[in-house]
Design an enzyme around this catalytic site. Structure first.
Site, PDB file in Angstrom:
ATOM      1  N   GLY A 139       3.287  -2.559   5.607  1.00  0.00           N
ATOM      2  CA  GLY A 139       4.016  -2.718   4.345  1.00  0.00           C
ATOM      3  C   GLY A 139       3.038  -2.450   3.225  1.00  0.00           C
TER       4      GLY A 139
ATOM      5  N   GLY B 273       0.630  -3.183   0.957  1.00  0.00           N
ATOM      6  CA  GLY B 273      -0.208  -4.365   0.768  1.00  0.00           C
ATOM      7  C   GLY B 273      -0.878  -4.371  -0.589  1.00  0.00           C
ATOM      8  NE  ARG B 274      -5.180  -0.303  -0.839  1.00  0.00           N
ATOM      9  CZ  ARG B 274      -6.313   0.334  -0.961  1.00  0.00           C
ATOM     10  NH1 ARG B 274      -7.103   0.063  -1.968  1.00  0.00           N
ATOM     11  NH2 ARG B 274      -6.658   1.242  -0.092  1.00  0.00           N
TER      12      ARG B 274
ATOM     13  CE  LYS C  73      -4.205   3.503  -2.077  1.00  0.00           C
ATOM     14  NZ  LYS C  73      -4.441   4.706  -1.266  1.00  0.00           N
TER      15      LYS C  73
ATOM     16  CG  ASP D 199       0.676   3.564   8.653  1.00  0.00           C
ATOM     17  OD1 ASP D 199       0.282   3.804   9.809  1.00  0.00           O
ATOM     18  OD2 ASP D 199      -0.089   3.276   7.721  1.00  0.00           O
TER      19      ASP D 199
ATOM     20  CG  ASP E 107      -2.665   6.420   3.039  1.00  0.00           C
ATOM     21  OD1 ASP E 107      -3.853   6.241   2.773  1.00  0.00           O
ATOM     22  OD2 ASP E 107      -1.862   5.493   3.252  1.00  0.00           O
TER      23      ASP E 107
HETATM   24  P1  AMP Z   1      -4.052   2.475   4.247  1.00  0.00           P
HETATM   25  O1  AMP Z   1      -5.282   2.583   5.067  1.00  0.00           O
HETATM   26  O2  AMP Z   1      -4.286   2.670   2.787  1.00  0.00           O
HETATM   27  O3  AMP Z   1      -2.915   3.280   4.777  1.00  0.00           O
HETATM   28  O4  AMP Z   1      -3.634   0.948   4.349  1.00  0.00           O
HETATM   29  C1  AMP Z   1      -3.206   0.341   5.537  1.00  0.00           C
HETATM   30  C2  AMP Z   1      -2.571  -0.997   5.194  1.00  0.00           C
HETATM   31  O5  AMP Z   1      -3.537  -1.894   4.659  1.00  0.00           O
HETATM   32  C3  AMP Z   1      -1.476  -0.869   4.156  1.00  0.00           C
HETATM   33  O6  AMP Z   1      -0.437  -1.749   4.481  1.00  0.00           O
HETATM   34  C4  AMP Z   1      -2.179  -1.273   2.885  1.00  0.00           C
HETATM   35  O7  AMP Z   1      -1.294  -1.725   1.927  1.00  0.00           O
HETATM   36  C5  AMP Z   1      -3.122  -2.364   3.391  1.00  0.00           C
HETATM   37  N1  AMP Z   1      -4.291  -2.519   2.520  1.00  0.00           N
HETATM   38  C6  AMP Z   1      -5.301  -1.659   2.339  1.00  0.00           C
HETATM   39  N2  AMP Z   1      -6.183  -2.110   1.431  1.00  0.00           N
HETATM   40  C7  AMP Z   1      -5.723  -3.308   0.991  1.00  0.00           C
HETATM   41  C8  AMP Z   1      -6.167  -4.290   0.017  1.00  0.00           C
HETATM   42  N3  AMP Z   1      -7.269  -4.132  -0.716  1.00  0.00           N
HETATM   43  N4  AMP Z   1      -5.420  -5.396  -0.146  1.00  0.00           N
HETATM   44  C9  AMP Z   1      -4.284  -5.574   0.572  1.00  0.00           C
HETATM   45  N5  AMP Z   1      -3.807  -4.715   1.480  1.00  0.00           N
HETATM   46  C10 AMP Z   1      -4.506  -3.573   1.706  1.00  0.00           C
HETATM   47 MG    MG Z   2      -1.234   4.147   4.390  1.00  0.00          MG
END
Ligand code: AMP
Ligand code: MG
Length: 490
Positions: A94, A96-97, A117, A255, A265
Site C-alpha cells: 500500500g 506507505g509514503r 510521494k 507492485d 517507481d
Molecule cells: P518502493 O520500494 O518505493 O516500491 O516501496 C515499497 C513499499 O515500502 C511501499 O509500500 C512504500 O510505500 C513503502 N515505503 C518505502 N519507503 C517508506 C518510508 N520512508 N516510509 C513508509 N513506507 C515506505
Molecule cells: Mg513501489
C-alpha cells in the site's frame, strides 16, 4: 499536524473516480503538513499541458499544494492499498509514503493521477516515516523526465519541494516531496490485493481499469481476457523500449508494474553504460534477479502472476480458465521480440526486414560486450559515423561487421541518408549518465546549487537533438574502480 484547509487554485480540475471502488481499496488520508517548504524544481510545460495555472503554482500557493500543506479544491487525498510479489515473494503493501490527491482532468479531456510521494505516514506504512529525501526525489524527477523525452512510456514529475525538515536516515538528510503525474497507479499488485478480498472486488477493479485505460474493450465478449491481452502487449512493448535504451528498472516487483503500461517507481534504476547483459545497479538485488538481461523474462513472470489473479474472471471453470491464461501468456515472447527487433533495426537504420538482421544485431552486441563498449555511445558513434569514437573500431571483428552492415544497408531501397536519419531518431545522443546525475544531486543536496541539475534537465529534454551542447554530456566518466551502485531511495 494535519491540514484540511482547502483553497481554490486556478486550473485544478480534480476528480476522484478511484473512491467509487469498494472501500477496501484505499484509505482517506491527509498529508502531514511541514514547516518551511521551498520549491526546488517545477515542470512548467507539464503543468501547462495539465491545464494548470503555472504562474500561481510557481509561487507560494503552488509550494503549499506540492508539499501537502494545502489540499486543492476537489482533491480528496487517499492512500491506495495494494499487494505485490517483491523479489518473488508475496507481500501486502500500500502507499506507505504517497498520497493520491485526485485525478486531474485536462482541458483536452485526459485524466492523470496527481500523487505526492514523501507526504507522510499512511495507514499502510508499517515501517518507515512516510518521508522521502531530496536526492532520490530529484533523481526520480531527472530520470522520469528523461525517459519521457526518450519516448518511453512513464509517469512524469511535476515538481519537487523541499519540506524544510530533516529526515533521519544514516545521517540527517533534507526532506522532500515529488509530485508525480501518471495515467494511473493501478498495478498488477492492485489486482493481487483485490483477489485476496474477493471476486466481486476483483471484478469491480477490472471494470474500473477497463473503463479508465481500455474503454474500447467493453464490448468484447470476454472483456477480461481482452483486457489481459492488452496489458500484456503494453508491458511487452514497454520492456522492449527499456532494453533498447539500456534502462534497468532495478525493482520489477509486481507492485511496480502498471496496468497502463507506463514505467513507475524510480528507485534504484539506472542506465547501462558498458554493454553487459548481466548489469545490475541496485544494492539490494544481490542475486541479479532484475539484471538487464532478465527484464524481459521477469516481465513475463509478472504477467503470469497477473493472469493468476484474473482466473475467476476468465472462466468459471478453473481448468478452462488456466488454459485460457496459458494461451494468452504464450504470446508475450513474440510481442516482446517483435518490438525489440523493430527497435534494433531502427537503431541500425534498417527499414525493411530480412532474416539476416537478427544475427547481424546479435553479432554487434557480442562484439560490444567483448570490447566493453558503451551501449549508448556505440550507437551514437555509428549514427554520427564517427567510428573512431568507439573503442572497438580498430578491431578486425568490428571492421568485418561494419562491412556486413553497410552491405545490408545497400540492399534496401532507402538511401544511406535516410538510414542515418532513422538512426538519429532512434539512438539518443544523451542519456542520464550516472556520473552526471550524481554531480547534479551533489550540487543540489550539499550546496543548494540547483543550476547543475537545471542544465542537465535541459540537455536531457531532447535526447535526439544531437546539439553541440550535448557533446559534453555524452562523455564517459573518468575511470573509477568502484562499480556504480544505486539504492532504493528511502
Ligand atoms: P518502493 O520500494 O518505493 O516500491 O516501496 C515499497 C513499499 O515500502 C511501499 O509500500 C512504500 O510505500 C513503502 N515505503 C518505502 N519507503 C517508506 C518510508 N520512508 N516510509 C513508509 N513506507 C515506505
Ligand atoms: Mg513501489
Amino acid at each position: 499536524m494535519t491540514n484540511t484547509k482547502r483553497t481554490v487554485y486556478t486550473g485544478w480540475n480534480l476528480k476522484n473516480s478511484y473512491e467509487r471502488l469498494p472501500e477496501a481499496f484505499f484509505s482517506n488520508t491527509e498529508p502531514t503538513a511541514v514547516s518551511s517548504p521551498e520549491l526546488v524544481v517545477f515542470n512548467k510545460s507539464l503543468a501547462e499541458s495539465l491545464g494548470l495555472d503555472t504562474e500561481k503554482l510557481e509561487g507560494d500557493e503552488g509550494v503549499d499544494v506540492f508539499v501537502g500543506n494545502v489540499v486543492p479544491e476537489g482533491a480528496s487525498p487517499i492512500a491506495q492499498a495494494y499487494a505485490g510479489h517483491q523479489f518473488g515473494h508475496f507481500t501486502m503493501l500500500g502507499d506507505g509514503r504517497a498520497l493520491l490527491l485526485g485525478e486531474q482532468v485536462t482541458p483536452s479531456g485526459e485524466r492523470f493521477d496527481i500523487q505526492l510521494k514523501g507526504s507522510g505516514r499512511t495507514p499502510y506504512s508499517r515501517r518507515g516515516d512516510g518521508r522521502a529525501t531530496l536526492g532520490p526525489m530529484l533523481r526520480e524527477y531527472i530520470i522520469s523526465e528523461a525517459m519521457h523525452a526518450l519516448g518511453v512510456p512513464t509517469n512524469r514529475s511535476l515538481a519537487v519541494v523541499k519540506t524544510g525538515e530533516s529526515v533521519i536516515r544514516e545521517t540527517d538528510l533534507p526532506g522532500a516531496i515529488v509530485t508525480r503525474v501518471a495515467a494511473s497507479h493501478l498495478r498488477i499488485g492492485t489486482f493481487e490485493y483485490a483477489r485476496g478480498i474477493g471476486v466481486e472486488e476483483l471484478q469491480a477493479l477490472a471494470d474500473y481499469a477497463i473503463e479508465r485505460h481500455y474503454p474500447e474493450l467493453k464490448a468484447e465478449e470476454n472483456r477480461y481476457l481482452a483486457f489481459y491481452r492488452e496489458v500484456l502487449k503494453r508491458q511487452a512493448a514497454l520492456i522492449a523500449k527499456w532494453q533498447l535504451v539500456g534502462f534497468i528498472h532495478g525493482v520489477m516487483n509486481t507492485d511496480n508494474m502498471t496496468i497502463s503500461g507506463e514505467t513507475i517507481d524510480y528507485g534504484p534504476c539506472a542506465f547501462m553504460d558498458e554493454y553487459d547483459p548481466k548489469t545490475v545497479f541496485s544494492s539490494i538485488d544481490v542475486q541479479g534477479r532484475y539484471a538487464y538481461q532478465n527484464q524481459p523474462p521477469i516481465g513475463k513472470w509478472n504477467l503470469a502472476r497477473f493472469a493468476e489473479t484474473l482466473l475467476p474472471l476468465f472462466h468459471e471453470d478453473q481448468e478452462e480458465a488456466v488454459n485460457i491464461a496459458q494461451e494468452a501468456i504464450s504470446d508475450y515472447d513474440s510481442y516482446y521480440h517483435k518490438h525489440w527487433l523493430r527497435g534494433m533495426r531502427d537503431k541500425l537504420g534498417i527499414f525493411d526486414e530480412l532474416s539476416q538482421d537478427e544475427p547481424l544485431i546479435e553479432d554487434l552486441l557480442g562484439i560490444m560486450q567483448k570490447h566493453k563498449a558503451d551501449y549508448t555511445n556505440t550507437f551514437r558513434a555509428m549514427t554520427l559515423n564517427h567510428l573512431e569514437e568507439t573503442p572497438m573500431s580498430e578491431s578486425t571483428e568490428f571492421t568485418n561487421w561494419y562491412k556486413q552492415w553497410q552491405a545490408r544497408l545497400d540492399r534496401q531501397e532507402e538511401s544511406k541518408e535516410e538510414s542515418y536519419q532513422l538512426m538519429r531518431k532512434s539512438n539518443p545522443a544523451v542519456i542520464p549518465r550516472n556520473h552526471r546525475v550524481e554531480e547534479a544531486l551533489e550540487a543540489a543536496v550539499s550546496q543548494e546549487d540547483y543550476s547543475v541539475m537545471e542544465r542537465l534537465i535541459d540537455i536531457l529534454a531532447d535526447p535526439y537533438a544531437y546539439s553541440p551542447e550535448q557533446k559534453e554530456y555524452a562523455k564517459l566518466p573518468e575511470l573509477s574502480d568502484r562499480p556504480y551502485q544505486t539504492f532504493c531511495g528511502t
